[in-house]
Design a protein around this motif. Structure first.
Motif, PDB file in Angstrom:
ATOM      1  N   ILE A  40       4.859  11.394  -0.213  1.00  0.00           N
ATOM      2  CA  ILE A  40       4.005  10.226  -0.336  1.00  0.00           C
ATOM      3  C   ILE A  40       4.879   8.984  -0.191  1.00  0.00           C
ATOM      4  N   ARG A  41       4.510   8.107   0.715  1.00  0.00           N
ATOM      5  CA  ARG A  41       5.248   6.871   0.946  1.00  0.00           C
ATOM      6  C   ARG A  41       4.270   5.703   1.070  1.00  0.00           C
ATOM      7  N   ALA A  42       4.793   4.495   0.926  1.00  0.00           N
ATOM      8  CA  ALA A  42       4.025   3.305   1.296  1.00  0.00           C
ATOM      9  C   ALA A  42       4.048   3.173   2.810  1.00  0.00           C
ATOM     10  N   ALA A  43       2.911   2.760   3.373  1.00  0.00           N
ATOM     11  CA  ALA A  43       2.839   2.521   4.821  1.00  0.00           C
ATOM     12  C   ALA A  43       3.401   1.138   5.099  1.00  0.00           C
ATOM     13  N   ASP A  44       4.716   1.000   4.897  1.00  0.00           N
ATOM     14  CA  ASP A  44       5.360  -0.302   4.952  1.00  0.00           C
ATOM     15  C   ASP A  44       6.180  -0.512   6.217  1.00  0.00           C
ATOM     16  N   THR A  45       5.923   0.305   7.235  1.00  0.00           N
ATOM     17  CA  THR A  45       6.534   0.105   8.543  1.00  0.00           C
ATOM     18  C   THR A  45       5.433   0.160   9.596  1.00  0.00           C
ATOM     19  N   THR A  67     -14.791   2.147  12.208  1.00  0.00           N
ATOM     20  CA  THR A  67     -13.791   1.669  11.257  1.00  0.00           C
ATOM     21  C   THR A  67     -12.957   0.573  11.894  1.00  0.00           C
ATOM     22  N   LYS A  68     -12.334  -0.235  11.060  1.00  0.00           N
ATOM     23  CA  LYS A  68     -11.436  -1.279  11.523  1.00  0.00           C
ATOM     24  C   LYS A  68     -10.001  -0.859  11.235  1.00  0.00           C
ATOM     25  N   PRO A  69      -9.057  -1.271  12.071  1.00  0.00           N
ATOM     26  CA  PRO A  69      -7.651  -0.892  11.829  1.00  0.00           C
ATOM     27  C   PRO A  69      -7.097  -1.572  10.592  1.00  0.00           C
ATOM     28  N   LEU A  70      -6.051  -0.982  10.045  1.00  0.00           N
ATOM     29  CA  LEU A  70      -5.333  -1.609   8.947  1.00  0.00           C
ATOM     30  C   LEU A  70      -4.727  -2.921   9.422  1.00  0.00           C
ATOM     31  N   PRO A  71      -4.559  -3.892   8.519  1.00  0.00           N
ATOM     32  CA  PRO A  71      -3.806  -5.098   8.891  1.00  0.00           C
ATOM     33  C   PRO A  71      -2.414  -4.721   9.374  1.00  0.00           C
ATOM     34  N   GLU A  72      -1.830  -5.569  10.204  1.00  0.00           N
ATOM     35  CA  GLU A  72      -0.526  -5.248  10.777  1.00  0.00           C
ATOM     36  C   GLU A  72       0.563  -5.131   9.719  1.00  0.00           C
ATOM     37  N   GLU A  73       0.424  -5.876   8.620  1.00  0.00           N
ATOM     38  CA  GLU A  73       1.440  -5.849   7.586  1.00  0.00           C
ATOM     39  C   GLU A  73       0.834  -5.554   6.223  1.00  0.00           C
ATOM     40  N   GLN A  74       1.601  -4.877   5.382  1.00  0.00           N
ATOM     41  CA  GLN A  74       1.235  -4.644   3.992  1.00  0.00           C
ATOM     42  C   GLN A  74       1.203  -5.978   3.244  1.00  0.00           C
ATOM     43  N   SER A  75       0.302  -6.114   2.287  1.00  0.00           N
ATOM     44  CA  SER A  75       0.225  -7.337   1.492  1.00  0.00           C
ATOM     45  C   SER A  75       0.253  -6.979   0.016  1.00  0.00           C
ATOM     46  N   LEU A  76       0.399  -7.976  -0.841  1.00  0.00           N
ATOM     47  CA  LEU A  76       0.473  -7.720  -2.272  1.00  0.00           C
ATOM     48  C   LEU A  76      -0.862  -7.281  -2.853  1.00  0.00           C
ATOM     49  N   ASP A  77      -1.988  -7.672  -2.217  1.00  0.00           N
ATOM     50  CA  ASP A  77      -3.288  -7.327  -2.775  1.00  0.00           C
ATOM     51  C   ASP A  77      -3.957  -6.153  -2.057  1.00  0.00           C
ATOM     52  N   ARG A  78      -3.285  -5.548  -1.075  1.00  0.00           N
ATOM     53  CA  ARG A  78      -3.843  -4.372  -0.398  1.00  0.00           C
ATOM     54  C   ARG A  78      -2.693  -3.513   0.107  1.00  0.00           C
ATOM     55  N   ILE A  79      -2.521  -2.364  -0.540  1.00  0.00           N
ATOM     56  CA  ILE A  79      -1.402  -1.461  -0.271  1.00  0.00           C
ATOM     57  C   ILE A  79      -1.940  -0.164   0.327  1.00  0.00           C
ATOM     58  N   THR A  80      -1.277   0.338   1.358  1.00  0.00           N
ATOM     59  CA  THR A  80      -1.665   1.609   1.968  1.00  0.00           C
ATOM     60  C   THR A  80      -0.597   2.657   1.692  1.00  0.00           C
ATOM     61  N   LEU A  81      -1.029   3.831   1.291  1.00  0.00           N
ATOM     62  CA  LEU A  81      -0.157   4.982   1.077  1.00  0.00           C
ATOM     63  C   LEU A  81      -0.396   6.016   2.172  1.00  0.00           C
ATOM     64  N   VAL A  82       0.640   6.746   2.526  1.00  0.00           N
ATOM     65  CA  VAL A  82       0.493   7.841   3.478  1.00  0.00           C
ATOM     66  C   VAL A  82       1.161   9.084   2.921  1.00  0.00           C
ATOM     67  N   ILE A  95      -5.244   0.809  -1.379  1.00  0.00           N
ATOM     68  CA  ILE A  95      -5.602   0.261  -2.682  1.00  0.00           C
ATOM     69  C   ILE A  95      -5.809  -1.240  -2.521  1.00  0.00           C
ATOM     70  N   GLY A  96      -6.981  -1.727  -2.927  1.00  0.00           N
ATOM     71  CA  GLY A  96      -7.248  -3.156  -2.909  1.00  0.00           C
ATOM     72  C   GLY A  96      -7.401  -3.675  -4.323  1.00  0.00           C
ATOM     73  N   PHE A  97      -6.772  -4.808  -4.633  1.00  0.00           N
ATOM     74  CA  PHE A  97      -6.797  -5.371  -5.985  1.00  0.00           C
ATOM     75  C   PHE A  97      -7.662  -6.626  -6.015  1.00  0.00           C
ATOM     76  N   ASP A  98      -8.480  -6.735  -7.040  1.00  0.00           N
ATOM     77  CA  ASP A  98      -9.335  -7.904  -7.187  1.00  0.00           C
ATOM     78  C   ASP A  98      -8.474  -9.148  -7.380  1.00  0.00           C
ATOM     79  N   GLY A  99      -8.818 -10.196  -6.680  1.00  0.00           N
ATOM     80  CA  GLY A  99      -8.062 -11.440  -6.760  1.00  0.00           C
ATOM     81  C   GLY A  99      -8.764 -12.517  -5.959  1.00  0.00           C
TER      82      GLY A  99
END
Length: 253
Positions: A40-45, A67-82, A95-99
């Motif tokens: 399990i890793r963060a999709a940070d590349t 479906t829509k593609p993931l944003p090009e970059e990871q952000s603090l309020d929406r993290i993708t795991l693979v 994971i999306g965080f309320d903000g």
């Protein structure tokens, strides 16, 4: 670790094995190590996000969803795991965080989300779940969910989870994780399919992991995914790793 692995786990029924660094004298002997592991890793590349998008598009198209593609970059309020098996991406979840930007689920279920906020809940959402058809998929799904739960609840302090699911999948999520229906069926334009809003109190998740986590042999009688989750000790190791990394998977460069 150099590849930013959060956890590694066996596909098989043996106990899950943490990829966290341990002293050499405590490491298992070579013949005791389960060789077939997924990570399990963060999709940070860019490569991991591209692989996650390919899997999402394939699995959603198979069900007739858009479906829509993931944003090009990871952000603090929406993290993708693979989850990956060597070079192959076999599972993904965001994971999306309320903000300030709000949550995707409030496009359909704004009243329900506002009611939770007024009740003092700290809300997050899990979206764009996609799983490949591989042996041991229950373990992969449980591991993805557990890491997402750890990051949202144990590290960031969010206590309430929301997801949107197709009406025909409601019973499945009620059974495997303990979700409850919060909002009625509505048409979701993001995937061009009907959706029901489900909620999960992470305190329930915490109790179930305490009872069943790290005990896959209990899956013969316990119908939830929790026996496939990590043990409490492994969870503590993941919490420590995420906190030492600055409470978040790193942003892509």
């Amino acid at each position: 670790m150099s590849d930013n692995t959060i956890i590694g786990a066996s596909f098989e029924a043996a106990p899950l094995r943490s990829m966290l660094t341990v002293p050499a004298e405590l490491a298992p002997a070579e013949d005791e190590i389960e060789q077939r592991l997924f990570k399990i890793r963060a999709a940070d590349t860019a490569g991991r996000r591209s692989s996650a998008n390919i899997l999402i598009n394939r699995r959603y198209a198979w069900r007739g969803y858009s479906t829509k593609p993931l944003p090009e970059e990871q952000s603090l309020d929406r993290i993708t795991l693979v989850a990956s098996d060597h070079a192959a991406t076999i599972g993904t979840m965001s994971i999306g965080f309320d903000g300030a930007s709000g949550l995707l689920v409030e496009q359909l279920f704004g009243a329900e989300v506002d009611a939770l906020r007024r009740a003092g809940c700290r809300i997050c959402e899990f979206t764009q779940l996609a799983m490949d058809n591989v042996p041991g998929s229950k373990r992969v799904l449980a591991s993805l969910f557990h890491v997402a739960y750890i990051y949202a609840y144990r590290v960031k302090g969010f206590d309430s989870l929301l997801i949107e699911v197709n009406p025909r999948h409601v019973k499945y999520y009620e059974r495997i994780l303990g979700f409850k229906v919060l909002g009625p069926e509505r048409m979701n334009p993001r995937v061009n399919a009907p959706a029901v809003l489900l909620s999960l109190d992470f305190r329930h998740t915490e109790k179930q992991i305490g009872r069943f986590g790290g005990n896959p042999q209990l899956s013969s009688t316990e119908r939830s995914l929790y026996p496939y989750a990590f043990s409490i000790a492994e969870e503590a190791g993941i919490v420590g790793r995420l906190k030492s990394a600055g409470d978040a998977p790193r942003a892509s460069s």
